[in-house]
Write an enzyme that holds these catalytic residues in place. Structure first.
Site, short mmCIF file in Angstrom:
data_model
loop_
_atom_site.label_atom_id
_atom_site.label_comp_id
_atom_site.label_asym_id
_atom_site.label_seq_id
_atom_site.Cartn_x
_atom_site.Cartn_y
_atom_site.Cartn_z
N ASP A 134 0.87 -1.19 0.00
CA ASP A 134 0.00 0.00 0.00
C ASP A 134 0.90 1.23 0.00
OD1 ASP A 134 -1.93 1.91 0.31
OD2 ASP A 134 -2.42 1.39 2.38
N SER A 135 1.34 1.62 -1.17
CA SER A 135 2.33 2.69 -1.28
C SER A 135 1.70 3.98 -1.78
CB SER A 135 3.45 2.28 -2.25
OG SER A 135 2.95 2.23 -3.57
#
Length: 360
Positions: free
Chosen positions: A234-235
């Site tokens: 989850d960047s």
């Protein structure tokens, strides 16, 4: 800056002292503020384990103190509105009305802003880019977590890289078959202020299966080979520290850290804006993964109202269909994900399908 009058000083001397102090603060203030923030954040990173009930391992700050500064979130608030303008979506902006700034500061890695909006609840902004709003966050968190988890027949050990707000953890925790959940978040401040201002997401940290690691995800994976059934990255967008998460070596590291039959799911940008990023990246990992597919979700506060996921498998078949159905309890807790929308998420508009897969 507060100045205290000292007894016995001549007014002219006081004026000189005041003038010099103002010059000194204005000239060096930003340097001192950044240094102070870095010092504080190092302490936060070291103390995060004592602030959370879960076991924390591998505290490791890999960033140097000489990093380029991202956008200052406060500079994007004009006339009571926050205006998101980014280099990855030139010529357009997303605006939200601000009721109150809840927090603003600089962590060791990035500018952090949290504000209360008029219609979208509390909003987390990193380096000037909206990460989460309480109104629509579920559309992203649910799809990013449940597509790979329901595509896997029996996920027991899951790794999250990034995702410091806790939303992905919250969704993974809805799967009773998952035995261990690990998260690697580089920036302890994201965790700290999400717990304070985004409790509906940070509730994910309360699950006893969660282990928090304040460290670089690539290093953690290098230390844990062939260990995970699902890895979720989850960047933020591929600018600054997050840029390495959109490069082939990082996908190779995830592949090595997966068990056979495992699945990775990563933030995959936007087909309206970033086909020039999506296609080369997917092409570059096809020789490593047996399946590489693209899905998407709709979310109003992300650029162009849409964001995608690159989903790849190790020695397994397609992830476009769920292998399990949500239980009645899971269905009750879900606002966006369903078995039907799982399959529909992989159906791309014609222009995106042609560009990504080369199909006519």
């Amino acid at each position: 800056m507060i100045f205290h009058k000292r007894e016995g000083m001549h007014p002219v001397v006081d004026l000189v002292v005041l003038s010099f102090s103002l010059f000194f603060f204005n000239f060096f203030g930003s340097t001192f503020q950044t240094a102070l923030a870095s010092a504080v954040d190092k302490d936060v990173a070291q103390n995060t384990c004592t602030d959370t009930p879960q076991i924390c391992n591998h505290i490791d700050n890999i960033m140097s103190d000489e990093q380029p500064l991202g956008l200052n979130g406060m500079d994007l608030i004009i006339d009571g509105w926050f205006h998101e303008r980014g280099e990855l979506w030139p010529g357009q902006a997303m605006s939200l009305k601000v009721e109150e700034v809840l927090y603003h500061g600089r962590s060791l890695y990035q500018d952090v802003l949290v504000f209360k909006s008029a219609n979208h609840g509390n909003v987390l902004v990193l380096d000037g880019v909206i990460q989460v709003t309480e109104r629509d966050e579920f559309a992203y968190q649910e799809m990013m977590a449940h597509i790979p988890l329901f595509a896997h027949p029996n996920p027991e050990k899951v790794l999250v890289i990034g995702g410091g707000d806790g939303g992905i953890l919250r969704e993974i925790a809805k799967h009773p078959g998952v035995k261990e959940i690990f998260i690697c978040e580089l920036d302890a401040d994201v965790i700290k202020y999400s717990k304070k201002y985004l409790p509906g997401l940070a509730v994910g940290y309360d699950d006893p299966r969660v282990t928090v690691n304040i460290m670089d995800g690539a290093k953690f994976m290098d230390e844990n080979q062939a260990s995970f059934d699902v890895i979720i990255t989850d960047s933020s967008d591929p600018i600054g520290p997050a840029s390495v998460l959109f490069e082939t070596p990082f996908y190779n590291a995830m592949h090595k850290s997966l068990r056979d039959g495992g699945i990775v799911c990563t933030q995959g940008e936007n087909v309206w804006l970033h086909l020039d990023i999506i296609k080369p990246l997917m092409d570059s990992i096809k020789a490593t993964y047996t399946t590489v597919e693209y899905a998407y979700t709709t979310i109003p506060t992300y650029p162009s109202g849409q964001i995608g996921f690159i989903i790849a498998g190790k020695n397994r078949g397609s992830t476009t269909k769920p292998t399990r159905e949500p239980t009645a309890e899971q269905v009750e807790s879900l606002k966006y994900y369903s078995s039907e929308i799982h399959e529909a998420a992989f159906v791309l508009p014609a222009f995106a399908k042609k560009s990504i897969y080369g199909e006519k």
